[in-house]
Design a protein around this motif. Sequence first.
Motif, PDB file in Angstrom:
ATOM      1  N   ILE A  80       0.865  -1.184   0.000  1.00 38.86           N
ATOM      2  CA  ILE A  80       0.000   0.000   0.000  1.00 38.86           C
ATOM      3  C   ILE A  80       0.899   1.229   0.000  1.00 38.86           C
ATOM      4  O   ILE A  80       2.017   1.169   0.545  1.00 38.86           O
ATOM      5  N   SER A  81       0.482   2.322  -0.612  1.00 40.24           N
ATOM      6  CA  SER A  81       1.347   3.511  -0.642  1.00 40.24           C
ATOM      7  C   SER A  81       1.262   4.267   0.683  1.00 40.24           C
ATOM      8  O   SER A  81       0.293   4.129   1.428  1.00 40.24           O
ATOM      9  N   PHE A  82       2.291   5.080   0.949  1.00 41.83           N
ATOM     10  CA  PHE A  82       2.298   5.903   2.160  1.00 41.83           C
ATOM     11  C   PHE A  82       1.066   6.789   2.194  1.00 41.83           C
ATOM     12  O   PHE A  82       0.439   6.980   3.230  1.00 41.83           O
ATOM     13  N   GLU A  83       0.749   7.328   1.024  1.00 41.75           N
ATOM     14  CA  GLU A  83      -0.377   8.243   0.941  1.00 41.75           C
ATOM     15  C   GLU A  83      -1.666   7.574   1.406  1.00 41.75           C
ATOM     16  O   GLU A  83      -2.387   8.098   2.246  1.00 41.75           O
ATOM     17  N   LEU A  85      -1.971   4.734   3.130  1.00 38.54           N
ATOM     18  CA  LEU A  85      -1.880   4.293   4.516  1.00 38.54           C
ATOM     19  C   LEU A  85      -2.148   5.471   5.442  1.00 38.54           C
ATOM     20  O   LEU A  85      -2.886   5.362   6.425  1.00 38.54           O
ATOM     21  N   GLY A  86      -1.563   6.616   5.113  1.00 31.34           N
ATOM     22  CA  GLY A  86      -1.730   7.821   5.935  1.00 31.34           C
ATOM     23  C   GLY A  86      -3.171   8.303   5.960  1.00 31.34           C
ATOM     24  O   GLY A  86      -3.609   8.923   6.924  1.00 31.34           O
ATOM     25  N   ARG A  87      -3.910   8.004   4.913  1.00 33.55           N
ATOM     26  CA  ARG A  87      -5.315   8.405   4.893  1.00 33.55           C
ATOM     27  C   ARG A  87      -6.200   7.367   5.562  1.00 33.55           C
ATOM     28  O   ARG A  87      -7.398   7.561   5.683  1.00 33.55           O
ATOM     29  N   GLY A  88      -5.587   6.234   5.946  1.00 33.16           N
ATOM     30  CA  GLY A  88      -6.366   5.211   6.626  1.00 33.16           C
ATOM     31  C   GLY A  88      -7.195   4.353   5.681  1.00 33.16           C
ATOM     32  O   GLY A  88      -8.236   3.851   6.054  1.00 33.16           O
ATOM     33  N   ARG A  89      -6.697   4.198   4.462  1.00 29.90           N
ATOM     34  CA  ARG A  89      -7.450   3.363   3.509  1.00 29.90           C
ATOM     35  C   ARG A  89      -7.270   1.873   3.822  1.00 29.90           C
ATOM     36  O   ARG A  89      -6.186   1.466   4.170  1.00 29.90           O
TER      37      ARG A  89
END
Lengths: 89, 393
Positions: A80-83, A85-89
Motif C-alpha cells: 500500500i502507498s504511504f499516501e 496508509l496515511g489516509r487510513g485506507r
Amino acid sequence: MKEDEMIICRCEEVSYEELETAAAKYKCSARELKLRTRAGMGYCGGRSCRTMVDKIAAASANDQNRTCVSLKYQPPIRPISFENLGRGR
Amino acid sequence: MNDTFHRDIVVIGGGIIGSSIAYYCSKSGLDITVLEKKELASGTSSKCDGNILAVDKDPGFDSQMALKSQQLVHELNNELEIPFEYRNPGSVLVCENDTEMEAAQKWVQQQQDAGLDFRMLDREDLRNESAYFADDLLGGLECRTDSIVNPYMLTYSMIHRAKQFGAKIHTNTEVKNLYKNQVNQFVIETNDGIFTANKVVNACGVWAPFIGEMLDIDISIKPRKGQIIVASRQQPVGLRNVMEFGYLISKFGGERQVDPLTDKYGVALVFEPTESQNFLIGSSRQFNGYDTKVDHEVMKYIAKRAVRFYPKIADMTVIRTYAGLRPWTADHLPIISHVEKVPGFYIAAGHEGDGISLAAITGKVIEEMINEKDTSIPIELLRYDRFHVNAKP
Ligand code: FES
C-alpha cells in the motif's frame, strides 16, 4: 539452467542453492533462514516463495529446532502507498 | 533428574544484548552458556531499526557511552566473520520550526563540549542530503560518527563468533525458575533440563523483571511499544539515517507542536536506509503492556508523519509493518549492574530504543565486571537500584 540456480525468491533473487547452503550450515528455523538470506522479505511479502522457504528449512532442521516456526505474514495484506496508509485506507 | 548441566556463567536472553555479552565474555576466555526461550533475536532485536546513534543521546555520559559503543562496533566489523551490513555514514536530525532550530543549536553545542562530532546543517545542506525532503524544513544537525547495522545479523554474527570461542547456545530453552542452592550455586530450571551456574546474567530486555522476580529483585523496566514500516523504494531516498528533532522531545518527554494523536502515540519520524532495496520508517512510543499487535491507527500517523517530511515518497510502497517492545527505564539509561544482594547475579537490560546502539559497550562492560577489571565507562549511573533510592528506609 541447473536446479541449484533456480530462483526461489524472485523479489530478493535468492536461489535454491543459497537457501540450501544456509539451511545446511545453520540448521535453523524458517524464520531465521528468511532473515539470513532475505528470502521472503521482498516486495510481495513472501507470498510467492514462502512455502518453499518453509520446506527447505524444515528439511534440514535438526533436533534442536524441533519446534518448527513457520513464516508468518506481517500486515499489510497487499503493498500500500504511504499516501493511502496515511489516509487510513 | 538426569538432565543437569553445570556451567560457569549462564546468560539468560539471546537477543542482541545477550549475544554481545556472550561474545565479549567468551572471547576473554570465560565459559559462557546462553539460554534463549525462543530463537536468537526473536524479540525486540528483530523488531527495531539498526541505528547506532549518538545523535539522540543526552549530551555527556549517555552520548559518550554511545560513542564508545560505536567504536566497538567499528572494530566488530573487522573481527566478526559474518557480515552485518555495517555502514558508517553519520546521521541527521531535521527541524521544522525556529524553536527546534534554537534547541538544535544548543544540542550541538553541548555535544561538541562533550567531545562528539556534531555540526549544524542549513537548508542547502538538507537539499544536498535528499531530494525528497519537504521544502519548508529549516535545517538541522548531523552527528558524523553515527552508523547503521542490521540488528539480527549482528546478533547472529556475535553468536557465531562466541560459539567459536566455546560458548554454548541453547535456543527454545525457557527459564521457569531460578534460585540459589545450599552451596551458593544458581539453579536454573528450564523446559529442557536443569542448569547450575556460578554466575547468571539477566539480559532479557522487557522480560528482565520476570527473571528478577524469581530472585526477589525488583527491576524497574516497562515495555514500551514501537511500530515500524518497511517500505520499498524506486529511487534512493537518502543515504543516512534521518530523524526529526521532535524525536528527542518525544524520547525525553517534552512538549511538541504536533496534533494530539501524533503526540499521544509518540509518533516521530525516523528514516533508515537498509542495505537491501528497502528503507525503514518509524516511529511510535506507547505503553501498552506486552501487546505486539500492529495498531493500524498508529501506522496511519507514522505514514502521515513520514509524508510531512518527505512529501515525494507518498506513492512509494509500504511492504511490511511490525511492532516491538522497548525496555523502558525512567531515566532513559540502561541497567548494567551487579546485584550485591544476590552475589553473582548481573543485570544488563532496559536499553529502550538504544539496545542496538549500546549492545557492544554493554557486552564489554559485563565482561569487565565479571573479570573484575576497570570498566570502559563509569557504571555508577547504571545501577539497578537507582530507581528505588527514595523507597529505601
Ligand atoms: S518471491 Fe520471495 S518475497 Fe517475493
